[in-house]
Motif scaffolding. Structure first.
Motif, mmCIF file in Angstrom:
data_model
loop_
_atom_site.group_PDB
_atom_site.id
_atom_site.type_symbol
_atom_site.label_atom_id
_atom_site.label_comp_id
_atom_site.label_asym_id
_atom_site.label_seq_id
_atom_site.Cartn_x
_atom_site.Cartn_y
_atom_site.Cartn_z
ATOM 1 N N ASN A 174 39.428 50.260 90.492
ATOM 2 C CA ASN A 174 39.370 50.223 89.066
ATOM 3 C C ASN A 174 37.878 50.168 88.745
ATOM 4 O O ASN A 174 37.531 50.897 87.826
ATOM 5 C CB ASN A 174 40.168 49.010 88.317
ATOM 6 N N GLN A 175 37.023 49.538 88.890
ATOM 7 C CA GLN A 175 35.645 49.386 88.768
ATOM 8 C C GLN A 175 34.999 50.676 89.224
ATOM 9 O O GLN A 175 34.253 51.093 88.248
ATOM 10 C CB GLN A 175 34.915 48.277 89.599
ATOM 11 N N TRP A 178 36.025 53.314 86.801
ATOM 12 C CA TRP A 178 35.350 53.219 85.507
ATOM 13 C C TRP A 178 33.831 53.610 85.383
ATOM 14 O O TRP A 178 33.732 54.139 84.615
ATOM 15 C CB TRP A 178 35.576 51.536 84.894
ATOM 16 N N ASP A 179 33.110 53.295 86.665
ATOM 17 C CA ASP A 179 31.815 53.625 86.914
ATOM 18 C C ASP A 179 31.470 54.939 86.735
ATOM 19 O O ASP A 179 30.723 55.599 86.112
ATOM 20 C CB ASP A 179 31.263 52.725 87.872
ATOM 21 N N VAL A 238 38.994 45.676 84.179
ATOM 22 C CA VAL A 238 37.510 46.255 83.720
ATOM 23 C C VAL A 238 37.317 45.365 82.149
ATOM 24 O O VAL A 238 36.140 45.312 81.856
ATOM 25 C CB VAL A 238 37.113 47.615 83.528
#
Length: 625
Positions: A174-175, A178-179, A238
């Motif tokens: 997920n991170q 998102w990044d 996030v």
């Protein structure tokens, strides 16, 4: 480093969890006990692997699994690849899982082409949801590691959807997703705003953060609406730091600014030009107090002044030696700072940024144009000094990422050996030798004309304004009249507003990159340009460029957080289109211009993100960047 290792272990423990090896029999339990006894004798992945070489059957397999886990612990990626290669020869092993391990090991070694080949070979074999989710995650990670955010996005979306649907835990998914989304422009995000609910949820959240980046209240309202629209969405992970995100996107408020510039010594003239740019920008800013400090002062004196002033932001220093000096003393470690040069060490704070008129930006822009045009054999001409060598090395290194051909390189030591360098590179000297040989065979006069090599399709000059004006005529007379005219390019070093006042003719046809500030037709701030020319009509080119950089350095402070969190966004400045990369360095895209009929005109040249060699064969996966 410790945090990175823990993340890798979490990721690969999840990958191991999707194994589907058969349930061991009673005999294999005995082997397992034996293998455990052997494993306890070893203290490294390599020693466990060596023990496995002397065992057979399930005993060997268990030792190889242990060696695999130990190799991950030690970040021994070449050994991990070797261990998995041996496991691949064992029929009872989960081959899909094992090949995913191999792809991961290759990615960690920057063997991106090999990793991508393995991942592509698994298409159509991914029957288990765990295999599919990890396959998509690893494929996305390969593309993301090469900064191809747009190409990585569909695979991240697929991994997220599969993981959510099948309750699969992939740490960092997920991170990382998102990044990756934060690097995309709003236009690109809109193109992805379709498909599954999971995908649309991710895209809309990223769009909200871009659209409402300047308003914390509106962003908070938009996220609350998003939460009601997408309950249970994986992006909620996030958003657990939603307050931090809102704070990060809040425009910087500066009441008190400190500017560190050279106000004494050999570089005082450069400091004066920067100070003029800062003062011009302050006329447009709501900063209550600005204090200038000589960056050449003693470090203890600077430290005391900074502690007394307590600035909200610092601009400077300019000189690398002074950036190193203050970094070692950690004077600015807790203060948001815009350094006016690059920094070779580790970034001390996420609040520190670095802004320089880096010539590598122009080399990269020219290279991307050459590849967009389909040029195969560019020729570079550069002075044989440290700067020339550095830029040629940079071009070569980047070119090898995208093309199997090698550029032609020519260094000149002085103005006197330029003709010999050019005739040798274009092989005009060989043509003259052939003509001489033919003439000796005939008594009568032989009509002749020299020919230059025909495989050079672009020439890039990395010399200064004087050198470029000497090189261009040599190129004009040495390129064969039978060949198509070779397009000529140069960097902003080739352009001098002072020299251009009396001499533009020899550069006709030359393309070059330049700061918008130096191309008067490209400047929207006409009043600012007129005021500058009234105050400093005789300013040198370097002073003008430093003025533009300093003006942008102050003007961009208000939006620096948004730019650093959204690398795909750009700020239109006097020194170019500016963006902030993940290391806090400001990157520039300059304007193109051309000398035409003794005048300079702005031109639009095709430039696009090139496709690395390891991805060029993956045409079925191609998405235009």
């Amino acid at each position: 480093m410790r945090l990175k290792l823990v993340s890798l272990l979490i990721i690969l423990s999840g990958l191991s969890a999707c194994s589907t090896t058969e349930k061991p029999t009673k005999n294999s339990d005995n082997f397992s006990n034996s293998a455990n006894a052997l494993k306890n004798q070893a203290n490294s992945a390599l020693s466990i692997y060596q023990l496995a070489q002397n065992r057979q059957g399930a005993d060997k397999i268990q030792l190889l699994y242990s060696a695999r886990d130990a190799a991950v612990n030690e970040q021994s990626w070449s050994l991990l690849e070797k261990v998995c290669g041996e496991l691949e020869l064992t029929p009872s092993v989960d081959q899909i899982q094992n090949r995913l391990y191999i792809a991961f090991a290759q990615k960690q070694q920057n063997k991106n082409a090999q990793a991508l080949v393995i991942l592509q070979s698994l298409d159509g074999q991914l029957k288990q949801p765990e295999h599919f989710a990890w396959h998509q995650f690893l494929t996305a990670s390969v593309y993301a590691s090469q900064d191809f955010a747009k190409r990585a996005a569909p695979y991240f979306f697929a991994a997220s959807e599969s993981a959510t649907k099948n309750n699969i835990d992939i740490a960092q998914l997920n991170q990382n997703l998102w990044d990756n989304l934060k690097k995309l422009s709003s236009y690109t995000l809109e193109r992805f705003n379709r498909g599954s609910v999971i995908q649309q949820g991710w895209v809309n959240l990223a769009l909200y953060h871009q659209v409402y980046a300047g308003s914390a209240v509106e962003l908070d309202q938009a996220i609350n609406n998003w939460l009601r629209r997408y309950p249970g969405h994986p992006a909620k992970v996030v958003l657990s730091k939603q307050d931090e995100l809102v704070n990060d996107l809040t425009p910087v408020i500066i009441e008190r600014l400190v500017v560190l510039l050279p106000q004494s010594g050999a570089n005082e003239r450069l400091g004066d030009a920067l100070k003029a740019g800062v003062l011009a920008a302050l006329d447009q800013q709501s900063i209550n107090e600005t204090i200038f400090i000589d960056e050449n002062s003693d470090v203890n004196e600077i430290t005391a002044k900074i502690a007394q002033i307590k600035p909200d932001f610092v601009v400077g220093p300019l000189l690398k030696a002074n950036i190193d000096k203050l970094a070692n003393a950690q004077v600015l470690i807790d203060i948001p700072t815009m350094h006016l040069n690059t920094f070779d060490g580790d970034r001390l704070s996420l609040q520190h940024y670095f802004f320089a008129l880096n010539p590598e930006h122009e080399v990269q822009q020219a290279l991307e144009h050459f590849l967009a045009q389909g040029y195969q054999k560019p020729m570079l001409l550069a002075p044989n000094n440290a700067n020339g060598q550095r830029l040629v090395d940079y071009f070569n290194l980047q070119w090898q990422r995208y093309s199997e051909t090698k550029p032609q390189i020519g260094f000149y030591n002085s103005n006197q050996d330029m003709p010999d360098t050019i005739t040798s590179l274009l092989e005009v000297d060989k043509s003259k030798e052939r003509i001489k040989t033919v003439k000796t065979l005939f008594k009568q006069e032989v009509e002749n004309e020299t020919r230059s090599r025909s495989d050079i399709d672009a020439i890039y000059i990395l010399g200064d304004a004087i050198e470029t004006r000497l090189i261009k005529p040599y190129l004009d007379v040495n390129v064969s009249t039978f060949a198509d005219r070779i397009p000529l390019y140069a960097s902003s070093k080739s352009h001098s507003s002072q020299i251009d006042r009396t001499d533009k003719g020899d550069l006709d046809g030359l393309y070059f990159t330049e700061l918008p500030w130096m191309l008067k037709s490209q400047i929207k701030q006409h009043n600012l340009r007129q005021q500058y020319e009234t105050l400093w009509p005789e300013h040198a080119d370097i002073s003008q460029r430093l003025f533009a950089m300093a003006y942008d350095a102050v003007t961009i402070l208000h939006d620096i957080k948004q730019l650093s969190l959204s690398p795909g966004n750009q700020f239109n400045g006097l020194s170019g289109k500016l963006s902030v990369n993940t290391s806090g360095h400001i990157e520039r895209t300059l304007d193109w211009a051309q000398y035409t009929n003794r005048r300079i005109k702005a031109v639009q040249l095709k430039t696009q993100r090139p496709v690395p060699l390891f991805m060029q064969s993956a045409s079925d996966l191609y998405i235009t960047e």
